[in-house]
Write a protein that holds these residues in place. Structure first.
Motif, PDB file in Angstrom:
ATOM      1  N   ARG A 111       0.834  -1.210   0.000  1.00 39.23           N
ATOM      2  CA  ARG A 111       0.000   0.000   0.000  1.00 39.23           C
ATOM      3  C   ARG A 111       0.867   1.257   0.000  1.00 39.23           C
ATOM      4  O   ARG A 111       0.619   2.197  -0.767  1.00 39.23           O
ATOM      5  N   GLU A 112       1.875   1.282   0.851  1.00 46.83           N
ATOM      6  CA  GLU A 112       2.747   2.452   0.919  1.00 46.83           C
ATOM      7  C   GLU A 112       3.525   2.638  -0.381  1.00 46.83           C
ATOM      8  O   GLU A 112       3.724   3.766  -0.839  1.00 46.83           O
ATOM      9  N   SER A 113       3.947   1.528  -0.985  1.00 41.18           N
ATOM     10  CA  SER A 113       4.667   1.602  -2.264  1.00 41.18           C
ATOM     11  C   SER A 113       3.761   2.163  -3.358  1.00 41.18           C
ATOM     12  O   SER A 113       4.208   2.946  -4.200  1.00 41.18           O
ATOM     13  N   LEU A 114       2.489   1.772  -3.337  1.00 44.35           N
ATOM     14  CA  LEU A 114       1.540   2.283  -4.327  1.00 44.35           C
ATOM     15  C   LEU A 114       1.303   3.784  -4.137  1.00 44.35           C
ATOM     16  O   LEU A 114       1.235   4.532  -5.111  1.00 44.35           O
ATOM     17  N   PHE A 120       4.636   9.969  -7.259  1.00 44.06           N
ATOM     18  CA  PHE A 120       5.747  10.205  -8.182  1.00 44.06           C
ATOM     19  C   PHE A 120       5.222  10.420  -9.603  1.00 44.06           C
ATOM     20  O   PHE A 120       5.648  11.346 -10.305  1.00 44.06           O
ATOM     21  N   ALA A 121       4.275   9.589 -10.024  1.00 51.41           N
ATOM     22  CA  ALA A 121       3.708   9.700 -11.370  1.00 51.41           C
ATOM     23  C   ALA A 121       2.954  11.014 -11.542  1.00 51.41           C
ATOM     24  O   ALA A 121       3.049  11.667 -12.589  1.00 51.41           O
ATOM     25  N   LYS A 122       2.198  11.406 -10.523  1.00 49.33           N
ATOM     26  CA  LYS A 122       1.446  12.658 -10.605  1.00 49.33           C
ATOM     27  C   LYS A 122       2.381  13.837 -10.846  1.00 49.33           C
ATOM     28  O   LYS A 122       2.128  14.685 -11.718  1.00 49.33           O
ATOM     29  N   LYS A 123       3.465  13.899 -10.095  1.00 53.99           N
ATOM     30  CA  LYS A 123       4.424  14.995 -10.263  1.00 53.99           C
ATOM     31  C   LYS A 123       5.068  14.947 -11.646  1.00 53.99           C
ATOM     32  O   LYS A 123       5.326  15.996 -12.253  1.00 53.99           O
ATOM     33  N   PHE A 171      11.578   6.316 -17.372  1.00 50.50           N
ATOM     34  CA  PHE A 171      11.987   7.308 -16.379  1.00 50.50           C
ATOM     35  C   PHE A 171      11.832   6.743 -14.963  1.00 50.50           C
ATOM     36  O   PHE A 171      12.725   6.902 -14.117  1.00 50.50           O
ATOM     37  N   ALA A 172      10.707   6.061 -14.715  1.00 54.85           N
ATOM     38  CA  ALA A 172      10.443   5.500 -13.383  1.00 54.85           C
ATOM     39  C   ALA A 172      11.447   4.407 -13.026  1.00 54.85           C
ATOM     40  O   ALA A 172      11.935   4.334 -11.896  1.00 54.85           O
ATOM     41  N   GLU A 173      11.776   3.558 -13.990  1.00 54.68           N
ATOM     42  CA  GLU A 173      12.739   2.488 -13.729  1.00 54.68           C
ATOM     43  C   GLU A 173      14.124   3.057 -13.431  1.00 54.68           C
ATOM     44  O   GLU A 173      14.849   2.542 -12.576  1.00 54.68           O
ATOM     45  N   LYS A 174      14.476   4.128 -14.126  1.00 58.05           N
ATOM     46  CA  LYS A 174      15.762   4.775 -13.861  1.00 58.05           C
ATOM     47  C   LYS A 174      15.806   5.372 -12.460  1.00 58.05           C
ATOM     48  O   LYS A 174      16.870   5.489 -11.853  1.00 58.05           O
ATOM     49  N   ARG A 214      -4.374  12.177  -0.872  1.00 55.58           N
ATOM     50  CA  ARG A 214      -3.356  11.274  -1.412  1.00 55.58           C
ATOM     51  C   ARG A 214      -3.768  10.830  -2.815  1.00 55.58           C
ATOM     52  O   ARG A 214      -4.956  10.641  -3.098  1.00 55.58           O
ATOM     53  N   THR A 215      -2.778  10.666  -3.684  1.00 50.57           N
ATOM     54  CA  THR A 215      -3.051  10.244  -5.049  1.00 50.57           C
ATOM     55  C   THR A 215      -3.282   8.738  -5.078  1.00 50.57           C
ATOM     56  O   THR A 215      -2.434   7.957  -4.662  1.00 50.57           O
ATOM     57  N   LEU A 216      -4.457   8.330  -5.588  1.00 47.62           N
ATOM     58  CA  LEU A 216      -4.840   6.920  -5.603  1.00 47.62           C
ATOM     59  C   LEU A 216      -4.696   6.290  -6.988  1.00 47.62           C
ATOM     60  O   LEU A 216      -4.424   5.105  -7.119  1.00 47.62           O
ATOM     61  N   GLY A 217      -4.926   7.077  -8.019  1.00 43.05           N
ATOM     62  CA  GLY A 217      -4.897   6.570  -9.390  1.00 43.05           C
ATOM     63  C   GLY A 217      -5.099   7.712 -10.354  1.00 43.05           C
ATOM     64  O   GLY A 217      -4.987   8.886  -9.988  1.00 43.05           O
ATOM     65  N   PHE A 218      -5.449   7.367 -11.595  1.00 41.13           N
ATOM     66  CA  PHE A 218      -5.562   8.388 -12.637  1.00 41.13           C
ATOM     67  C   PHE A 218      -6.693   8.067 -13.611  1.00 41.13           C
ATOM     68  O   PHE A 218      -7.063   6.910 -13.808  1.00 41.13           O
ATOM     69  N   GLY A 219      -7.186   9.140 -14.216  1.00 45.19           N
ATOM     70  CA  GLY A 219      -8.042   9.025 -15.382  1.00 45.19           C
ATOM     71  C   GLY A 219      -7.303   9.731 -16.510  1.00 45.19           C
ATOM     72  O   GLY A 219      -6.672  10.766 -16.283  1.00 45.19           O
ATOM     73  N   GLY A 220      -7.343   9.167 -17.704  1.00 46.77           N
ATOM     74  CA  GLY A 220      -6.634   9.770 -18.832  1.00 46.77           C
ATOM     75  C   GLY A 220      -7.533   9.872 -20.046  1.00 46.77           C
ATOM     76  O   GLY A 220      -8.298   8.952 -20.344  1.00 46.77           O
ATOM     77  N   ARG A 221      -7.439  11.011 -20.769  1.00 44.79           N
ATOM     78  CA  ARG A 221      -8.229  11.208 -21.984  1.00 44.79           C
ATOM     79  C   ARG A 221      -7.285  11.343 -23.165  1.00 44.79           C
ATOM     80  O   ARG A 221      -6.415  12.214 -23.188  1.00 44.79           O
ATOM     81  N   ILE A 222      -7.475  10.497 -24.173  1.00 42.31           N
ATOM     82  CA  ILE A 222      -6.660  10.576 -25.376  1.00 42.31           C
ATOM     83  C   ILE A 222      -7.164  11.731 -26.232  1.00 42.31           C
ATOM     84  O   ILE A 222      -8.372  12.027 -26.247  1.00 42.31           O
TER      85      ILE A 222
END
Length: 259
Positions: A111-114, A120-123, A171-174, A214-222
């Protein structure tokens, strides 16, 4: 359960005037501090904070208490949530009373890792939107065309995921994030060879926040019409994101709703 020693440490470190000052504009009034009630509409300040006694009193609503009860009233936290919020603010390590099983420890770690990887992704997405040529030309211009002000964009922490297939994943893996947590979070998709691509590539991004922010997830629009992909895409459900239990925008609107 948070240990008694940790709770005592939190109460010793937390200053009611500092915490409330994050939410209410306070001015000195003798030995106390005064401000407008955060629980009622008023023109004459009736909200009092006593640094000496470490208590607060709102004469408009009749509410009052200590630093923890303020967070429970203002942020609608539970008692443990308020304690954990204060521990984070004052950099206090939380000790648990009862010994956790290995399964419970792994679940808490996941949970903490998520939470960490989604923050991190939001930023990353916010930075891509505002500080890259592609983000400004594609994402930001779309928001502006739809009437979004910069204040709204900033308030909801909107972002952009680049068109490159693996821009975020690479980028995240790096930065040290492992394939497993990237996949469980729904941010990346990996094939059998371990090669990853971005789930939300070439989309404007809408972070989904918890009640406490806290950031839980995302919605994305193409934005392109010439691709065979879902117009709207949400994060898959996981340990922290449960679609049926989350209302988009609740974090930004909760104070207006409470009033």
């Amino acid at each position: 359960m948070i240990s008694r020693q940790t709770i005592d440490t939190i109460f010793s470190a937390a200053r009611v005037e500092e915490v409330i000052g994050d939410f209410v504009s306070l001015k000195r009034s003798g030995g106390n501090l005064k401000g407008l009630s955060p629980f009622a509409d008023e023109k004459t300040p009736s909200f009092m904070v006593s640094p000496a006694k470490q208590i607060w009193k709102d004469f408009s609503s009749g509410k009052g208490g200590n630093v923890v009860t303020f967070l429970m009233e203002h942020e609608q936290f539970t008692y443990p949530e308020a304690l954990r919020w204060l521990a984070k603010k004052y950099n206090i390590e939380i000790e648990e009373d009862q010994e956790q099983t290995d399964e419970q420890k792994e679940e808490l770690k996941l949970r903490e890792s998520l939470y960490i990887v989604t923050e991190f992704a939001k930023k990353y997405f916010v930075e891509q939107l505002n500080e890259t040529e592609e983000g400004r030309n594609v994402g930001l211009s779309y928001f502006k065309e739809r009437g979004f002000t910069q204040a709204t964009i900033d308030k909801f922490e909107l972002g952009y995921s680049p068109a490159q297939r693996n821009a975020f994943t690479e980028f995240a893996e790096k930065k040290g994030y492992g394939k497993n947590i990237l996949e469980v979070s729904g941010l990346s998709v990996f094939n059998e060879q371990g090669n990853g691509i971005d789930r939300f590539r070439e989309r404007v991004m809408f972070p989904i926040h918890s009640f406490s922010g806290r950031t839980l997830g995302f919605g994305g629009r193409i934005l392109r019409n010439d691709v065979k992909a879902a117009k709207y895409l949400n994060s898959p459900e996981n340990e922290i994101y449960h679609k049926s239990k989350i209302l988009y925008g609740i974090f930004q609107s909760k104070q207006a709703i409470l009033k």
